[in-house]
Design a protein around this motif. Structure first.
Motif, PDB file in Angstrom:
ATOM      1  N   ASN A 140       0.808  -1.220   0.000  1.00  0.00           N
ATOM      2  CA  ASN A 140       0.000   0.000   0.000  1.00  0.00           C
ATOM      3  C   ASN A 140       0.839   1.267   0.000  1.00  0.00           C
ATOM      4  O   ASN A 140       0.313   2.367   0.179  1.00  0.00           O
ATOM      5  N   ALA A 141       2.157   1.115  -0.158  1.00  0.00           N
ATOM      6  CA  ALA A 141       3.029   2.289  -0.229  1.00  0.00           C
ATOM      7  C   ALA A 141       2.764   3.041  -1.551  1.00  0.00           C
ATOM      8  O   ALA A 141       2.390   2.422  -2.546  1.00  0.00           O
ATOM      9  N   PRO A 142       2.902   4.367  -1.575  1.00  0.00           N
ATOM     10  CA  PRO A 142       3.459   5.202  -0.507  1.00  0.00           C
ATOM     11  C   PRO A 142       2.464   5.646   0.555  1.00  0.00           C
ATOM     12  O   PRO A 142       2.873   6.181   1.574  1.00  0.00           O
ATOM     13  N   ALA A 143       1.153   5.457   0.305  1.00  0.00           N
ATOM     14  CA  ALA A 143       0.171   5.954   1.270  1.00  0.00           C
ATOM     15  C   ALA A 143       0.405   5.370   2.665  1.00  0.00           C
ATOM     16  O   ALA A 143       0.273   6.069   3.675  1.00  0.00           O
ATOM     17  N   SER A 144       0.781   4.080   2.738  1.00  0.00           N
ATOM     18  CA  SER A 144       0.961   3.430   4.037  1.00  0.00           C
ATOM     19  C   SER A 144       2.132   4.011   4.816  1.00  0.00           C
ATOM     20  O   SER A 144       2.202   3.880   6.044  1.00  0.00           O
ATOM     21  N   LEU A 145       3.070   4.673   4.147  1.00  0.00           N
ATOM     22  CA  LEU A 145       4.210   5.268   4.846  1.00  0.00           C
ATOM     23  C   LEU A 145       3.785   6.442   5.720  1.00  0.00           C
ATOM     24  O   LEU A 145       4.559   6.892   6.566  1.00  0.00           O
ATOM     25  N   ARG A 146       2.564   6.932   5.515  1.00  0.00           N
ATOM     26  CA  ARG A 146       2.066   8.001   6.379  1.00  0.00           C
ATOM     27  C   ARG A 146       1.807   7.504   7.795  1.00  0.00           C
ATOM     28  O   ARG A 146       1.765   8.287   8.739  1.00  0.00           O
ATOM     29  N   SER A 147       1.626   6.194   7.949  1.00  0.00           N
ATOM     30  CA  SER A 147       1.292   5.643   9.268  1.00  0.00           C
ATOM     31  C   SER A 147       2.519   5.438  10.141  1.00  0.00           C
ATOM     32  O   SER A 147       2.388   5.104  11.317  1.00  0.00           O
ATOM     33  N   VAL A 148       3.723   5.604   9.576  1.00  0.00           N
ATOM     34  CA  VAL A 148       4.962   5.441  10.333  1.00  0.00           C
ATOM     35  C   VAL A 148       5.903   6.592   9.954  1.00  0.00           C
ATOM     36  O   VAL A 148       5.659   7.320   8.989  1.00  0.00           O
ATOM     37  N   ASP A 149       6.962   6.757  10.728  1.00  0.00           N
ATOM     38  CA  ASP A 149       7.964   7.755  10.354  1.00  0.00           C
ATOM     39  C   ASP A 149       8.862   7.249   9.242  1.00  0.00           C
ATOM     40  O   ASP A 149       9.508   8.040   8.558  1.00  0.00           O
ATOM     41  N   GLY A 150       8.903   5.954   9.060  1.00  0.00           N
ATOM     42  CA  GLY A 150       9.679   5.386   7.972  1.00  0.00           C
ATOM     43  C   GLY A 150       9.755   3.881   8.090  1.00  0.00           C
ATOM     44  O   GLY A 150       9.321   3.293   9.090  1.00  0.00           O
ATOM     45  N   ALA A 151      10.282   3.260   7.051  1.00  0.00           N
ATOM     46  CA  ALA A 151      10.415   1.807   7.024  1.00  0.00           C
ATOM     47  C   ALA A 151      11.803   1.440   6.521  1.00  0.00           C
ATOM     48  O   ALA A 151      12.310   2.053   5.572  1.00  0.00           O
ATOM     49  N   ILE A 152      12.432   0.467   7.162  1.00  0.00           N
ATOM     50  CA  ILE A 152      13.724  -0.037   6.715  1.00  0.00           C
ATOM     51  C   ILE A 152      13.469  -1.261   5.846  1.00  0.00           C
ATOM     52  O   ILE A 152      13.059  -2.315   6.336  1.00  0.00           O
ATOM     53  N   LEU A 153      13.697  -1.093   4.546  1.00  0.00           N
ATOM     54  CA  LEU A 153      13.442  -2.150   3.568  1.00  0.00           C
ATOM     55  C   LEU A 153      14.481  -2.056   2.455  1.00  0.00           C
ATOM     56  O   LEU A 153      14.997  -0.971   2.171  1.00  0.00           O
ATOM     57  N   ALA A 273      17.618   0.424   2.964  1.00  0.00           N
ATOM     58  CA  ALA A 273      17.427   1.870   3.056  1.00  0.00           C
ATOM     59  C   ALA A 273      16.285   2.184   4.018  1.00  0.00           C
ATOM     60  O   ALA A 273      15.438   1.330   4.312  1.00  0.00           O
ATOM     61  N   PHE A 274      16.296   3.401   4.500  1.00  0.00           N
ATOM     62  CA  PHE A 274      15.206   3.921   5.329  1.00  0.00           C
ATOM     63  C   PHE A 274      14.333   4.791   4.432  1.00  0.00           C
ATOM     64  O   PHE A 274      14.791   5.768   3.850  1.00  0.00           O
ATOM     65  N   TRP A 275      13.053   4.427   4.292  1.00  0.00           N
ATOM     66  CA  TRP A 275      12.125   5.088   3.380  1.00  0.00           C
ATOM     67  C   TRP A 275      11.084   5.861   4.176  1.00  0.00           C
ATOM     68  O   TRP A 275      10.600   5.384   5.204  1.00  0.00           O
ATOM     69  N   TRP A 276      10.697   7.027   3.678  1.00  0.00           N
ATOM     70  CA  TRP A 276       9.654   7.795   4.350  1.00  0.00           C
ATOM     71  C   TRP A 276       8.757   8.483   3.323  1.00  0.00           C
ATOM     72  O   TRP A 276       9.094   8.588   2.145  1.00  0.00           O
ATOM     73  N   HIS A 277       7.610   8.940   3.794  1.00  0.00           N
ATOM     74  CA  HIS A 277       6.667   9.634   2.911  1.00  0.00           C
ATOM     75  C   HIS A 277       7.175  11.053   2.655  1.00  0.00           C
ATOM     76  O   HIS A 277       7.745  11.684   3.556  1.00  0.00           O
ATOM     77  N   PRO A 278       6.966  11.579   1.450  1.00  0.00           N
ATOM     78  CA  PRO A 278       7.461  12.926   1.132  1.00  0.00           C
ATOM     79  C   PRO A 278       6.986  14.016   2.087  1.00  0.00           C
ATOM     80  O   PRO A 278       7.667  15.033   2.244  1.00  0.00           O
ATOM     81  N   ASP A 279       5.829  13.820   2.734  1.00  0.00           N
ATOM     82  CA  ASP A 279       5.353  14.878   3.627  1.00  0.00           C
ATOM     83  C   ASP A 279       6.181  14.998   4.909  1.00  0.00           C
ATOM     84  O   ASP A 279       5.976  15.898   5.719  1.00  0.00           O
ATOM     85  N   ARG A 280       7.157  14.093   5.101  1.00  0.00           N
ATOM     86  CA  ARG A 280       8.065  14.197   6.256  1.00  0.00           C
ATOM     87  C   ARG A 280       9.334  14.991   5.920  1.00  0.00           C
ATOM     88  O   ARG A 280      10.132  15.285   6.801  1.00  0.00           O
ATOM     89  N   ASP A 281       9.520  15.328   4.644  1.00  0.00           N
ATOM     90  CA  ASP A 281      10.775  15.932   4.210  1.00  0.00           C
ATOM     91  C   ASP A 281      11.168  17.162   5.023  1.00  0.00           C
ATOM     92  O   ASP A 281      12.333  17.303   5.414  1.00  0.00           O
TER      93      ASP A 281
END
Length: 305
Positions: A140-153, A273-281
């Protein structure tokens, strides 16, 4: 009801009531008196035009609307909390922020402890949470990345999102020492054996298996394990083969009759890598967190060279 009349202070009581399914337990959870929680429930019922909790056979059950609300509320609450933590400046020493980092089991074991120590040294009141990076988050990424500060994948599961490269490592084959397989075994010998993987067909394929498929190679999967950490237990005492990240496989060599060796066919390395949603930039706190994680990742990479 007009949106201007919504009392957002009712969100926490609503979540507590739906999760606890009890006015008494919800009141105890939030540290308020039971009559206060009963008033909140009455207001919520009036707002939604729905009982939310229904008594059936001496047990409170959720209405269909309440069930739907419970599906969306946890993520909504995290987003609300994140909004109120957004600041132009960020002071780690006084922050009480919660940072949530999703990841798979061995990766959290690898980065979690040193990260928590580094965070505590600068920001003793910050809390870390490490939810699982499951198939739902990835699919469900990238929308699901809003539920966390980031994901290590690893690269390959996510793409075209902001990320911080952490380290690169190779794949290793893992077999039982009595299986008749070792570092000198031909690829055909490995393919003749059953394999252990970490993702079932409904969730996709692991990166290692994806690479084999691209090369026109498929394997017979005997076991699909839920986590990387338990894969060795499904190999031990059998004739099975598994592919594990080198950081995890290296500690297995010679332990409990397991062998770990480089696969006889070249596989692209794992680039975590550590991935995050653009709205955290532009979030100052998130930028600080990324800088601490980068230092921790560099230390881990240096130790493994």
């Amino acid at each position: 009801m007009l949106i201007s009349s919504v009392d957002y202070n009712l969100l926490r009581p609503l979540l507590a009531l739906l999760e606890e399914r009890s006015v008494t337990r919800a009141a105890a959870r939030l540290g308020v008196a039971q009559p206060t929680m009963s008033i909140a429930l009455r207001r919520l019922r009036a707002h939604f035009g729905d009982p939310l909790l229904e008594r059936k056979s001496n047990v409170s059950e959720l209405t269909p609307l309440a069930t739907h609300l419970l599906e969306v509320l946890p993520e909504l609450m995290r987003e609300v909390e994140r909004v109120f933590h957004l600041q132009a400046g960020f002071v780690p020493a006084t922050s009480t922020r919660v940072f949530s980092v999703a990841g798979v089991d061995h990766m959290i074991e690898r980065v979690g402890p040193p990260l928590s120590r580094a965070i505590a040294a600068e920001a003793p009141s910050i809390r870390l949470e490490f939810p699982a990076a499951d198939a739902r988050l990835v699919n469900n990424a990238p929308a699901s990345l809003r539920s966390v500060d980031g994901a290590i994948l690893p690269h390959g599961y996510l793409a075209q999102q902001p990320h911080l490269d952490l380290w690169t490592e190779s794949w290793m084959c893992v077999v039982d020492a009595s299986s008749g397989l070792d570092a000198g075994s031909a690829w055909e010998e490995l393919l003749a054996r059953p394999w252990v993987h970490t993702l079932g067909p409904k969730d996709g394929m692991s990166l290692a298996r994806q690479q084999l498929r691209v090369r026109g190679i498929d394997v017979r999967v005997a076991v699909v394990a839920p986590f990387f950490k338990v894969v060795p237990s499904f190999v031990r005492g059998t004739n099975r083969v598994a592919l594990l990240p080198a950081s995890l496989a290296a500690g297995l060599a010679g332990v409990n009759d397991l062998l770990a060796f480089a696969p006889p066919v070249a596989l692209d390395p794992i680039r975590d890598a550590f991935w995050w949603h653009p709205d955290r930039d532009d979030d100052a706190g998130h930028r600080w967190f990324r800088s601490v994680l980068s230092e921790v990742a560099n230390d881990i990479a240096d130790r493994n060279q």
